[in-house]
Design a protein around this motif. Structure first.
Motif, PDB file in Angstrom:
ATOM      1  N   PHE A 261       0.822  -1.204   0.000  1.00 15.69           N
ATOM      2  CA  PHE A 261       0.000   0.000   0.000  1.00 15.69           C
ATOM      3  C   PHE A 261       0.860   1.261   0.000  1.00 15.69           C
ATOM      4  O   PHE A 261       0.391   2.339   0.323  1.00 15.69           O
ATOM      5  N   ALA A 262       2.142   1.120  -0.387  1.00 13.03           N
ATOM      6  CA  ALA A 262       3.046   2.266  -0.522  1.00 13.03           C
ATOM      7  C   ALA A 262       3.054   3.110   0.745  1.00 13.03           C
ATOM      8  O   ALA A 262       2.574   4.231   0.778  1.00 13.03           O
ATOM      9  N   SER A 263       3.645   2.565   1.777  1.00 15.32           N
ATOM     10  CA  SER A 263       3.626   3.207   3.093  1.00 15.32           C
ATOM     11  C   SER A 263       4.389   4.525   3.102  1.00 15.32           C
ATOM     12  O   SER A 263       5.140   4.843   2.177  1.00 15.32           O
ATOM     13  N   ASN A 264       4.228   5.255   4.188  1.00 14.32           N
ATOM     14  CA  ASN A 264       4.894   6.544   4.351  1.00 14.32           C
ATOM     15  C   ASN A 264       6.410   6.419   4.236  1.00 14.32           C
ATOM     16  O   ASN A 264       7.077   7.287   3.675  1.00 14.32           O
ATOM     17  N   GLY A 265       6.973   5.335   4.746  1.00  7.30           N
ATOM     18  CA  GLY A 265       8.417   5.158   4.731  1.00  7.30           C
ATOM     19  C   GLY A 265       8.924   4.368   3.552  1.00  7.30           C
ATOM     20  O   GLY A 265      10.008   3.771   3.628  1.00  7.30           O
ATOM     21  N   SER A 266       8.185   4.355   2.473  1.00  5.62           N
ATOM     22  CA  SER A 266       8.560   3.567   1.304  1.00  5.62           C
ATOM     23  C   SER A 266       8.910   4.465   0.128  1.00  5.62           C
ATOM     24  O   SER A 266       8.228   5.449  -0.147  1.00  5.62           O
ATOM     25  N   GLY A 267       9.977   4.121  -0.572  1.00  6.99           N
ATOM     26  CA  GLY A 267      10.330   4.812  -1.808  1.00  6.99           C
ATOM     27  C   GLY A 267       9.937   3.935  -2.973  1.00  6.99           C
ATOM     28  O   GLY A 267      10.602   2.938  -3.259  1.00  6.99           O
ATOM     29  N   ASP A 268       8.861   4.295  -3.645  1.00  8.44           N
ATOM     30  CA  ASP A 268       8.306   3.472  -4.727  1.00  8.44           C
ATOM     31  C   ASP A 268       8.451   4.223  -6.053  1.00  8.44           C
ATOM     32  O   ASP A 268       7.705   5.172  -6.318  1.00  8.44           O
ATOM     33  N   TYR A 269       9.407   3.804  -6.862  1.00  8.63           N
ATOM     34  CA  TYR A 269       9.743   4.512  -8.097  1.00  8.63           C
ATOM     35  C   TYR A 269       9.632   3.591  -9.304  1.00  8.63           C
ATOM     36  O   TYR A 269       9.983   2.413  -9.221  1.00  8.63           O
ATOM     37  N   VAL A 270       9.184   4.156 -10.410  1.00 10.45           N
ATOM     38  CA  VAL A 270       9.093   3.413 -11.670  1.00 10.45           C
ATOM     39  C   VAL A 270       9.836   4.194 -12.747  1.00 10.45           C
ATOM     40  O   VAL A 270       9.541   5.384 -12.977  1.00 10.45           O
TER      41      VAL A 270
END
Length: 359
Positions: A261-270
């Motif tokens: 769920f793409a948390s606050n502490g997550s770096g989710d890059y495409v």
């Protein structure tokens, strides 16, 4: 099998013509468990003839060197490196040196692109051991063949849903009636959530999921929701940077299918790019550049392929991962027997054999 579209022969990002992948793995002493993975998006000089590209940020808690120029120019002018969080700058410096050694380079500024996830649970990333030798090994051994997955390269010390994760890849081939294009995805996982595979509630049934301590009112919160993921999407479809932005967004949908769920502490890059030679425009010149570009209507099959390949790439990272331990901690591989029990219970195996075109 995930979804309905067929995979490429390698089921890897290297099914997209021109893409090469290489790894360098660093396991030393009692606390070095890291590496670097290189994705070379096409042949020839990427600086003089960059590939169309775009970057989509799902959640921006991370370090991604070279991000703004991708979004300004809509182009990728170097290979993409993935590594550990505090290794990005030394890796970028080594990538810069490698690019300047390629044929046709002069004295130009260059925009190295390096992404990361945090492997600090088992790796002393403060030691900053990813430099010239590791980056050159990954780049110079990159090939268009099968891609090693799991606890290798940039995935040595990373996790997925609090089990061992790492590098995963997958591809999808569209039939000629849907364009005949290929989409490939490579991921570096290090994120949390509630693992779901083909709809089966794996994390819930195996008792490993975000907020378990609070929900069960026992134990200590281990922040299983936090972490990051780098997703690299390649296609041979002739796409503009604007169209690649649309493709990149769909990778987040594949990520969501797995239970993130793409948390606050997550770096989710495409990072998404096209390898089609007809859309690689020269860096210099005053004449207009005419290139083919798919219509908006033709994009939908590519969206579907991206979602499926991203989802399966994440699963492959988990399936192929092996337990990694150091003096700092341990990342355990998912128990495959227990996992298969859950998948069989929910009837989500062998979709490729059970799916009937007539039903």
């Amino acid at each position: 099998m995930v979804g309905v579209l067929p995979t490429g022969p390698l089921n890897a990002i290297t099914d997209v013509e021109g893409v090469r992948v290489g790894h360098s793995t660093r396991i030393e002493g009692d606390d070095i468990r890291t590496g670097v993975t290189a994705i070379i998006p096409g042949p020839g000089n990427l600086y003089t003839h960059p590939v169309p590209a775009w970057l989509y940020v799902g959640n921006g808690y991370g370090k991604l060197v070279g991000a703004t120029q991708i979004q300004e120019f809509g182009e990728l002018e170097t290979p993409v490196l993935l590594t550990c969080t505090l290794c990005v700058w030394s890796a970028a410096n080594a990538l810069k040196e490698w690019v300047y050694e390629q044929p046709g380079m002069g004295e130009h500024t260059v925009n190295p692109v390096v992404g990361e996830t945090n492997d600090g649970a088992v790796n002393n990333m403060w030691a900053d051991v990813i430099g010239h030798d590791e980056v050159y090994e990954a780049l110079n051994t990159a090939s268009s063949g099968p891609v090693a997955e799991g606890s290798v390269g940039a995935g040595v010390g990373t996790q997925a849903f609090a089990w061992k994760g790492g590098i995963g890849t997958s591809s999808r081939l569209l039939p000629q009636s849907l364009g005949g294009y290929t989409v490939g995805v490579l991921v570096q996982t290090n994120f949390g959530g509630v693992l779901t595979m083909n709809g089966a509630p794996v994390g819930r049934e195996l008792g490993q999921y975000s907020y378990r301590a609070q929900l069960e009112k026992k134990g200590v919160d281990d922040r299983q929701e936090d972490g990051s993921i780098m997703m690299v999407v390649a296609t041979d479809a002739p796409l503009t940077a604007r169209a690649l932005d649309r493709v990149a967004k769909r990778a987040m949908m594949g990520l969501a299918r797995t239970g993130s769920f793409a948390s606050n502490g997550s770096g989710d890059y495409v990072i998404a790019f096209s390898t089609n030679p007809d859309v690689r425009r020269p860096r210099e010149g005053m004449e207009p550049f005419v290139a083919p570009s798919l219509t908006n209507e033709a994009m939908s099959p590519l969206f579907a392929a991206t979602v499926e390949a991203t989802e399966e790439a994440i699963y492959n990272a988990i399936f192929k991962a092996t337990t990694v331990e150091s003096s700092r901690g341990k990342r355990e591989a998912i128990p495959l027997d227990d996992l298969m029990r859950v998948l069989k219970k929910h009837g989500v195996l062998n979709w490729d054999r059970e799916m009937s075109p007539g039903n």
